[in-house]
Scaffold this active site. Structure first.
Site, PDB file in Angstrom:
ATOM      1  N   GLY A  76       0.769  -1.114   0.124  1.00 31.86           N
ATOM      2  CA  GLY A  76       0.007  -0.056  -0.027  1.00 31.86           C
ATOM      3  C   GLY A  76       0.933   1.235   0.034  1.00 31.86           C
ATOM      4  O   GLY A  76       2.119   1.139  -0.309  1.00 31.86           O
ATOM      5  N   ARG A  77       0.283   2.521   0.404  1.00 30.37           N
ATOM      6  CA  ARG A  77       1.274   3.376   0.444  1.00 30.37           C
ATOM      7  C   ARG A  77       1.621   3.803   1.851  1.00 30.37           C
ATOM      8  O   ARG A  77       2.719   4.417   1.938  1.00 30.37           O
ATOM      9  CB  ARG A  77       0.355   4.962   0.177  1.00 30.37           C
ATOM     10  CG  ARG A  77      -0.192   5.113  -1.225  1.00 30.37           C
ATOM     11  CD  ARG A  77      -0.766   6.426  -1.510  1.00 30.37           C
ATOM     12  NE  ARG A  77      -1.915   6.497  -1.334  1.00 30.37           N
ATOM     13  CZ  ARG A  77      -2.488   7.407  -0.421  1.00 30.37           C
ATOM     14  NH1 ARG A  77      -1.514   8.253  -0.188  1.00 30.37           N
ATOM     15  NH2 ARG A  77      -3.734   7.543  -0.093  1.00 30.37           N
ATOM     16  N   GLU A  88       5.642   4.137   2.283  1.00 30.12           N
ATOM     17  CA  GLU A  88       6.475   5.244   1.948  1.00 30.12           C
ATOM     18  C   GLU A  88       6.998   6.130   3.152  1.00 30.12           C
ATOM     19  O   GLU A  88       8.094   6.447   3.135  1.00 30.12           O
ATOM     20  CB  GLU A  88       5.578   6.169   0.957  1.00 30.12           C
ATOM     21  CG  GLU A  88       5.042   5.511  -0.430  1.00 30.12           C
ATOM     22  CD  GLU A  88       4.155   6.466  -1.014  1.00 30.12           C
ATOM     23  OE1 GLU A  88       3.806   7.670  -0.728  1.00 30.12           O
ATOM     24  OE2 GLU A  88       3.727   6.075  -2.303  1.00 30.12           O
ATOM     25  N   CYS A 144       4.381  -6.453  -2.263  1.00 28.61           N
ATOM     26  CA  CYS A 144       4.054  -5.135  -2.868  1.00 28.61           C
ATOM     27  C   CYS A 144       4.882  -3.913  -2.384  1.00 28.61           C
ATOM     28  O   CYS A 144       6.038  -4.279  -2.557  1.00 28.61           O
ATOM     29  CB  CYS A 144       2.533  -4.664  -2.595  1.00 28.61           C
ATOM     30  SG  CYS A 144       1.736  -3.557  -3.619  1.00 28.61           S
ATOM     31  N   HIS A 145       4.382  -2.966  -2.014  1.00 28.76           N
ATOM     32  CA  HIS A 145       5.324  -1.830  -1.734  1.00 28.76           C
ATOM     33  C   HIS A 145       5.870  -1.960  -0.259  1.00 28.76           C
ATOM     34  O   HIS A 145       6.773  -1.199   0.356  1.00 28.76           O
ATOM     35  CB  HIS A 145       4.480  -0.374  -1.641  1.00 28.76           C
ATOM     36  CG  HIS A 145       4.377  -0.032  -2.975  1.00 28.76           C
ATOM     37  ND1 HIS A 145       3.120  -0.601  -3.722  1.00 28.76           N
ATOM     38  CD2 HIS A 145       4.779   0.976  -3.789  1.00 28.76           C
ATOM     39  CE1 HIS A 145       3.097  -0.135  -5.023  1.00 28.76           C
ATOM     40  NE2 HIS A 145       4.117   0.908  -4.915  1.00 28.76           N
ATOM     41  N   TYR A 188       6.135  -5.249  -5.891  1.00 26.62           N
ATOM     42  CA  TYR A 188       5.165  -4.565  -6.897  1.00 26.62           C
ATOM     43  C   TYR A 188       6.018  -4.224  -8.136  1.00 26.62           C
ATOM     44  O   TYR A 188       7.150  -3.697  -8.000  1.00 26.62           O
ATOM     45  CB  TYR A 188       4.361  -3.356  -6.352  1.00 26.62           C
ATOM     46  CG  TYR A 188       3.539  -2.764  -7.525  1.00 26.62           C
ATOM     47  CD1 TYR A 188       2.370  -3.395  -7.619  1.00 26.62           C
ATOM     48  CD2 TYR A 188       3.848  -1.495  -8.169  1.00 26.62           C
ATOM     49  CE1 TYR A 188       1.529  -2.980  -8.698  1.00 26.62           C
ATOM     50  CE2 TYR A 188       2.946  -1.055  -9.210  1.00 26.62           C
ATOM     51  CZ  TYR A 188       1.714  -1.940  -9.505  1.00 26.62           C
ATOM     52  OH  TYR A 188       0.966  -1.294 -10.441  1.00 26.62           O
TER      53      TYR A 188
END
Length: 197
Positions: free
Chosen positions: A89-90, A93, A119-120, A139
């Site tokens: 997901g975000r 970050e 993923c992320h 990802y």
């Protein structure tokens, strides 16, 4: 099988399926999963985002659910946990900007404990500088970042040593199966009950 104590790192706009499904699946087979987020306590929630693949150049993002955290981040002692899950997901970050998060991740690699990320989530692992010399995936758009962290890139669910990685939530069946195997989880399949006539 004795259940393991597993730490799950979450944050606002973590990918919905990538936090909800592992949290529920690991608990279903008898593991104890503690979901934490920096600057948040047990009982608070993080917002999730639903990422989907609808034919665009990248994923779409829609509002997800409120995911309730089970433990306080500040009280986490990684030495008390058997394994780590880092969803995508975000959230990764900004989770990777917390020294405490990076120290937790490094503990699991230094102690050679099972780690599952997809993923992320690999952004957190790259920032913790634990990917050098490993083979893993994430990802697809993160391939340059994963390679820059010194890892060999692959396009499929990969298990190497203590690390299991996948590209995104569609990989859950294979990713979770590899992680459960790494944890030493024996899942017994009961025969379905006969249907009433």
């Amino acid at each position: 099988m004795t259940g393991k104590k597993i730490l799950l790192l979450a944050g606002d706009f973590v990918e919905d399926y990538e936090v909800m499904v592992p949290f529920q699946a690991l608990g279903t087979v008898g593991h104890e999963v503690h979901a934490v987020c920096p600057e948040k306590e047990a009982g608070e929630t993080v917002k999730t985002a639903i990422h989907d693949f609808e034919g665009d150049q990248t994923y779409t993002e829609k509002p997800g659910h409120d995911f309730e955290l089970t433990h306080d981040f500040e009280s986490v002692d990684p030495a008390e946990y058997d394994a780590l899950v880092v969803p995508g997901g975000r959230a990764p970050e900004y989770l990777r900007t917390y020294d405490g998060v990076l120290e937790i991740v490094r503990h699991f690699f230094e102690a050679d404990k099972p780690v599952a990320s997809l993923c992320h989530g690999l952004q957190v692992l790259a920032a913790a500088d634990v990917l050098d010399g490993r083979t893993c995936t994430a990802y697809p758009a993160l391939e340059p970042e994963v390679r820059a962290a010194g890892a060999e890139w692959t396009d499929e669910v990969t298990r190497e040593g203590n690390l299991v990685t996948a590209q995104a939530w569609p990989d859950h069946p294979a990713w979770l199966a590899e992680f459960l195997d790494l944890l030493g989880t024996d899942v017994e399949h009961a025969e379905p009950a006969p249907a009433d006539d």
